[in-house]
Design a protein around this motif. Sequence first.
Motif, PDB file in Angstrom:
ATOM      1  N   LEU A   1      27.743  32.233  45.368  1.00 36.44           N
ATOM      2  CA  LEU A   1      28.641  33.046  44.546  1.00 36.44           C
ATOM      3  C   LEU A   1      28.962  32.327  43.226  1.00 36.44           C
ATOM      4  CD1 LEU A   1      30.352  35.599  44.219  1.00 36.44           C
ATOM      5  CD2 LEU A   1      32.191  34.433  45.470  1.00 36.44           C
TER       6      LEU A   1
ATOM      7  N   GLU B   1      27.975  33.812  39.587  1.00 39.36           N
ATOM      8  CA  GLU B   1      28.992  34.103  38.574  1.00 39.36           C
ATOM      9  C   GLU B   1      28.693  33.355  37.268  1.00 39.36           C
ATOM     10  OE1 GLU B   1      31.058  36.423  38.877  1.00 39.36           O
ATOM     11  OE2 GLU B   1      31.119  36.789  41.026  1.00 39.36           O
TER      12      GLU B   1
ATOM     13  N   ASN C   1      25.621  35.063  35.748  1.00 43.16           N
ATOM     14  CA  ASN C   1      26.007  36.372  35.200  1.00 43.16           C
ATOM     15  C   ASN C   1      26.676  36.212  33.834  1.00 43.16           C
ATOM     16  OD1 ASN C   1      25.075  37.830  37.370  1.00 43.16           O
ATOM     17  ND2 ASN C   1      27.081  38.211  38.274  1.00 43.16           N
TER      18      ASN C   1
ATOM     19  N   MET D   1      44.700  35.160  39.337  1.00 40.19           N
ATOM     20  CA  MET D   1      43.708  36.203  39.621  1.00 40.19           C
ATOM     21  C   MET D   1      44.174  37.497  38.952  1.00 40.19           C
ATOM     22  SD  MET D   1      40.739  36.349  41.082  1.00 40.19           S
ATOM     23  CE  MET D   1      40.520  35.003  42.242  1.00 40.19           C
TER      24      MET D   1
ATOM     25  N   SER E   1      45.147  43.790  40.469  1.00 34.87           N
ATOM     26  CA  SER E   1      44.233  44.428  41.419  1.00 34.87           C
ATOM     27  C   SER E   1      43.477  45.604  40.803  1.00 34.87           C
ATOM     28  CB  SER E   1      45.000  44.902  42.652  1.00 34.87           C
ATOM     29  OG  SER E   1      45.944  45.882  42.291  1.00 34.87           O
ATOM     30  N   ARG E   2      43.938  46.159  39.694  1.00 35.84           N
ATOM     31  CA  ARG E   2      43.241  47.281  39.056  1.00 35.84           C
ATOM     32  C   ARG E   2      42.274  46.817  37.962  1.00 35.84           C
ATOM     33  NH1 ARG E   2      44.927  52.150  40.580  1.00 35.84           N
ATOM     34  NH2 ARG E   2      44.313  53.238  38.689  1.00 35.84           N
ATOM     35  N   ALA E   3      42.169  45.514  37.765  1.00 34.27           N
ATOM     36  CA  ALA E   3      41.232  44.991  36.759  1.00 34.27           C
ATOM     37  C   ALA E   3      39.810  45.041  37.311  1.00 34.27           C
ATOM     38  CB  ALA E   3      41.600  43.559  36.390  1.00 34.27           C
ATOM     39  N   GLU E   4      38.893  45.523  36.497  1.00 36.52           N
ATOM     40  CA  GLU E   4      37.497  45.597  36.932  1.00 36.52           C
ATOM     41  C   GLU E   4      36.711  44.357  36.521  1.00 36.52           C
ATOM     42  OE1 GLU E   4      35.581  49.478  36.364  1.00 36.52           O
ATOM     43  OE2 GLU E   4      37.563  50.320  35.962  1.00 36.52           O
TER      44      GLU E   4
ATOM     45  N   ARG F   1      37.306  38.120  37.086  1.00 32.03           N
ATOM     46  CA  ARG F   1      37.441  37.279  38.283  1.00 32.03           C
ATOM     47  C   ARG F   1      36.360  36.199  38.387  1.00 32.03           C
ATOM     48  NH1 ARG F   1      38.530  42.593  39.866  1.00 32.03           N
ATOM     49  NH2 ARG F   1      40.656  42.897  40.627  1.00 32.03           N
ATOM     50  N   GLY F   2      35.316  36.309  37.575  1.00 27.21           N
ATOM     51  CA  GLY F   2      34.159  35.434  37.743  1.00 27.21           C
ATOM     52  C   GLY F   2      34.463  33.946  37.639  1.00 27.21           C
TER      53      GLY F   2
ATOM     54  N   LEU G   1      36.510  32.667  40.470  1.00 21.64           N
ATOM     55  CA  LEU G   1      35.747  32.531  41.712  1.00 21.64           C
ATOM     56  C   LEU G   1      34.889  31.263  41.684  1.00 21.64           C
ATOM     57  CD1 LEU G   1      34.767  36.248  42.399  1.00 21.64           C
ATOM     58  CD2 LEU G   1      36.293  34.797  43.753  1.00 21.64           C
TER      59      LEU G   1
ATOM     60  N   CYS H   1      35.166  28.284  44.447  1.00 24.40           N
ATOM     61  CA  CYS H   1      34.032  28.099  45.355  1.00 24.40           C
ATOM     62  C   CYS H   1      33.368  26.727  45.274  1.00 24.40           C
ATOM     63  CB  CYS H   1      32.988  29.180  45.097  1.00 24.40           C
ATOM     64  SG  CYS H   1      33.486  30.815  45.676  1.00 24.40           S
TER      65      CYS H   1
END
Lengths: 136, 115
Positions: free
Chosen positions: A40, A44, A47, A97, A100-103, A106-107, A110, A114
Amino acid sequence: MRHNMTAAATFVDVRRLAEAVRHHGAALGMADAQLFELELALVEAANNIVAHGDQEPPAGAIALYLEDPAQCRGAVVIELHAAGKPVAIMLPAPEAMPDSRAERGRGLLLIRACVDEFAYERRDGINVWRLKKHLP
Amino acid sequence: MMVGVRQEGDILWVRPYGPRLDAAVTPAFKTAVSNAITEAPRVTIINATSLNFVDSTGLGAIVGVMKQMRSDGTLAIVGASPNFARLLAMTGLDQVFRLFRDMGQAEAALLKRAG
């Protein structure tokens, strides 16, 4: 570091990098949960390179480097090298973070969650992303 | 990526076919879901049993589905793999979506109220 492979800077080719890293981690005895975290983080980071790769100069390709495990003292160390513009990394606090409605957004958090160490630097005109994760 | 999407009234079922919901396939996923929605769903059930890897882009696509729902709606994820469940926990979205082990459990909990 050992140059493992080079992939086009496309989201489809990020999967090839992920597969290589997964095999590398599995060969070192990482458990499934750890492999997922390593994969992951790699995905990320890659990406991010692809997402910014259409700017001038283009990223073009992503080179994957894997450090010799014998040199890593119980850790997996990965580097991604890509051309392109310098990246402005603004690492938010781990607890920040997005809503919760953010699209998006988060990359990077994360990646931080990780792996044990995450660094970005500009080296000889190349963007270098370095990830380090300790083996169990 | 193949995505099965079906809407009946205010219930939306989504089923991605394939092991990964990542940046390579999220545009197709988003298009398939958006094209199938005829009215804002009250309940969305995503069958995630085929997924073994989801990244932040895929997660964002699922959040995008949630944003097309009624504000009092429920988005359920069924059959999340341990790694997907871990991703949801890391991002706090396990507190936003409802997680179910199988479709029967999800439908029993969510559809009996749908009327």
